[in-house]
Write a protein that holds these residues in place. Structure first.
Motif, PDB file in Angstrom:
ATOM      1  N   ALA A  46      55.777  51.062  34.847  1.00  0.00           N
ATOM      2  CA  ALA A  46      56.260  50.005  35.736  1.00  0.00           C
ATOM      3  C   ALA A  46      55.834  50.267  37.176  1.00  0.00           C
ATOM      4  CB  ALA A  46      57.779  49.889  35.646  1.00  0.00           C
ATOM      5  N   VAL A  47      55.911  51.516  37.612  1.00  0.00           N
ATOM      6  CA  VAL A  47      55.520  51.859  38.982  1.00  0.00           C
ATOM      7  C   VAL A  47      54.014  51.714  39.166  1.00  0.00           C
ATOM      8  CG1 VAL A  47      55.454  53.709  40.715  1.00  0.00           C
ATOM      9  CG2 VAL A  47      57.533  53.335  39.367  1.00  0.00           C
ATOM     10  N   ILE A  48      53.240  52.192  38.209  1.00  0.00           N
ATOM     11  CA  ILE A  48      51.784  52.051  38.285  1.00  0.00           C
ATOM     12  C   ILE A  48      51.405  50.571  38.349  1.00  0.00           C
ATOM     13  CG2 ILE A  48      49.650  52.317  36.925  1.00  0.00           C
ATOM     14  CD1 ILE A  48      50.824  55.074  36.050  1.00  0.00           C
ATOM     15  N   ALA A  49      52.028  49.771  37.523  1.00  0.00           N
ATOM     16  CA  ALA A  49      51.743  48.334  37.518  1.00  0.00           C
ATOM     17  C   ALA A  49      52.100  47.702  38.857  1.00  0.00           C
ATOM     18  CB  ALA A  49      52.503  47.653  36.382  1.00  0.00           C
ATOM     19  N   ARG A  50      53.229  48.081  39.439  1.00  0.00           N
ATOM     20  CA  ARG A  50      53.630  47.504  40.731  1.00  0.00           C
ATOM     21  C   ARG A  50      52.674  47.909  41.838  1.00  0.00           C
ATOM     22  NH1 ARG A  50      59.740  47.381  41.491  1.00  0.00           N
ATOM     23  NH2 ARG A  50      60.449  46.440  39.573  1.00  0.00           N
ATOM     24  N   ILE A  51      52.248  49.171  41.835  1.00  0.00           N
ATOM     25  CA  ILE A  51      51.306  49.638  42.853  1.00  0.00           C
ATOM     26  C   ILE A  51      50.004  48.834  42.752  1.00  0.00           C
ATOM     27  CG2 ILE A  51      49.805  51.559  43.570  1.00  0.00           C
ATOM     28  CD1 ILE A  51      52.148  53.457  42.721  1.00  0.00           C
ATOM     29  N   LEU A  52      49.464  48.733  41.552  1.00  0.00           N
ATOM     30  CA  LEU A  52      48.191  48.034  41.370  1.00  0.00           C
ATOM     31  C   LEU A  52      48.306  46.544  41.666  1.00  0.00           C
ATOM     32  CD1 LEU A  52      46.849  49.859  38.199  1.00  0.00           C
ATOM     33  CD2 LEU A  52      46.039  50.094  40.559  1.00  0.00           C
ATOM     34  N   ALA A  53      49.391  45.925  41.246  1.00  0.00           N
ATOM     35  CA  ALA A  53      49.575  44.498  41.525  1.00  0.00           C
ATOM     36  C   ALA A  53      49.670  44.258  43.030  1.00  0.00           C
ATOM     37  CB  ALA A  53      50.825  43.972  40.816  1.00  0.00           C
ATOM     38  N   TYR A  54      50.418  45.117  43.725  1.00  0.00           N
ATOM     39  CA  TYR A  54      50.548  44.981  45.180  1.00  0.00           C
ATOM     40  C   TYR A  54      49.183  45.131  45.864  1.00  0.00           C
ATOM     41  CZ  TYR A  54      51.616  46.057  50.022  1.00  0.00           C
ATOM     42  OH  TYR A  54      51.626  46.058  51.395  1.00  0.00           O
ATOM     43  N   LEU A  55      48.449  46.162  45.483  1.00  0.00           N
ATOM     44  CA  LEU A  55      47.155  46.407  46.122  1.00  0.00           C
ATOM     45  C   LEU A  55      46.148  45.305  45.799  1.00  0.00           C
ATOM     46  CD1 LEU A  55      46.775  50.278  45.747  1.00  0.00           C
ATOM     47  CD2 LEU A  55      47.525  48.963  47.753  1.00  0.00           C
ATOM     48  N   ALA A  56      46.180  44.783  44.585  1.00  0.00           N
ATOM     49  CA  ALA A  56      45.273  43.695  44.224  1.00  0.00           C
ATOM     50  C   ALA A  56      45.580  42.446  45.043  1.00  0.00           C
ATOM     51  CB  ALA A  56      45.372  43.394  42.728  1.00  0.00           C
ATOM     52  N   GLU A  57      46.856  42.137  45.228  1.00  0.00           N
ATOM     53  CA  GLU A  57      47.243  40.973  46.025  1.00  0.00           C
ATOM     54  C   GLU A  57      46.936  41.181  47.505  1.00  0.00           C
ATOM     55  OE1 GLU A  57      51.350  40.055  45.248  1.00  0.00           O
ATOM     56  OE2 GLU A  57      50.976  39.879  43.098  1.00  0.00           O
ATOM     57  N   ASN A  58      47.054  42.420  47.966  1.00  0.00           N
ATOM     58  CA  ASN A  58      46.837  42.746  49.369  1.00  0.00           C
ATOM     59  C   ASN A  58      45.357  42.686  49.748  1.00  0.00           C
ATOM     60  OD1 ASN A  58      48.195  43.433  51.789  1.00  0.00           O
ATOM     61  ND2 ASN A  58      47.444  45.538  51.606  1.00  0.00           N
ATOM     62  N   GLY A  59      44.493  42.930  48.794  1.00  0.00           N
ATOM     63  CA  GLY A  59      43.062  42.898  49.067  1.00  0.00           C
ATOM     64  C   GLY A  59      42.601  44.090  49.887  1.00  0.00           C
ATOM     65  N   LEU A  60      41.471  43.943  50.526  1.00  0.00           N
ATOM     66  CA  LEU A  60      40.880  45.018  51.317  1.00  0.00           C
ATOM     67  C   LEU A  60      41.217  44.808  52.784  1.00  0.00           C
ATOM     68  CD1 LEU A  60      37.395  45.169  49.579  1.00  0.00           C
ATOM     69  CD2 LEU A  60      39.416  46.567  49.102  1.00  0.00           C
ATOM     70  N   GLN A  61      42.376  45.263  53.165  1.00  0.00           N
ATOM     71  CA  GLN A  61      42.806  45.150  54.560  1.00  0.00           C
ATOM     72  C   GLN A  61      43.666  46.357  54.929  1.00  0.00           C
ATOM     73  OE1 GLN A  61      45.669  42.083  55.507  1.00  0.00           O
ATOM     74  NE2 GLN A  61      46.285  41.896  53.374  1.00  0.00           N
ATOM     75  N   ARG A  62      43.783  46.582  56.217  1.00  0.00           N
ATOM     76  CA  ARG A  62      44.605  47.694  56.702  1.00  0.00           C
ATOM     77  C   ARG A  62      46.062  47.432  56.357  1.00  0.00           C
ATOM     78  NH1 ARG A  62      42.525  51.383  59.711  1.00  0.00           N
ATOM     79  NH2 ARG A  62      40.448  51.162  60.566  1.00  0.00           N
TER      80      ARG A  62
END
Length: 130
Positions: A9-25
């Motif tokens: 669940a934590v791995i999925a949340r981290i990846l989902a957040y980063l995918a939605e956030n894109g490549l930004q600071r």
């Protein structure tokens, strides 16, 4: 929920957040993901695992004495995006790792923990080793 399910669940949340956030600071910590109390202890190890496997990277990780971490500029790597686009069979259904990650992140649980772990984490591990 056992510890393996909490980790997924934590791995999925981290990846989902980063995918939605894109490549930004940005900055990432367990509070960013609004993790429940039972999931928070898994955040550091899950992020470190993703980073050591080359799926994510950051410009800096700061750790406090209490074990809290602050991750600066975390992003999914090209290798991570490639892995997320791969197809896997989960519960008899073919889907991309990215789709499965989003489903687990939003609360969907597969009928068998082996479906998710064997598909998602196994898919990452198999792809990394090849």
């Amino acid at each position: 929920m056992d510890n393996l399910q909490k980790s997924e669940a934590v791995i999925a949340r981290i990846l989902a957040y980063l995918a939605e956030n894109g490549l930004q600071r940005s900055q990432l910590e367990s509070e960013t993901l609004a993790l429940e109390d039972e999931l928070s202890p898994f955040f550091t190890t899950c992020y470190e695992w993703l980073e050591s496997e080359g799926i994510v990277r950051s410009s800096n990780i700061s750790k406090t004495l209490s074990g809290h971490i602050y991750i600066t500029n975390p992003v999914i790597t090209a290798k991570g995006f490639q892995l997320l686009s791969q197809g896997v069979n989960l519960g008899g259904e073919e889907k991309s790792l990215g789709t499965a990650v989003k489903e687990v992140s939003s609360g969907r649980s597969y009928s068998s923990i082996g479906d998710f772990v064997g598909g998602i984490l196994g898919g990452f591990t198999k792809s990394i080793s090849s």
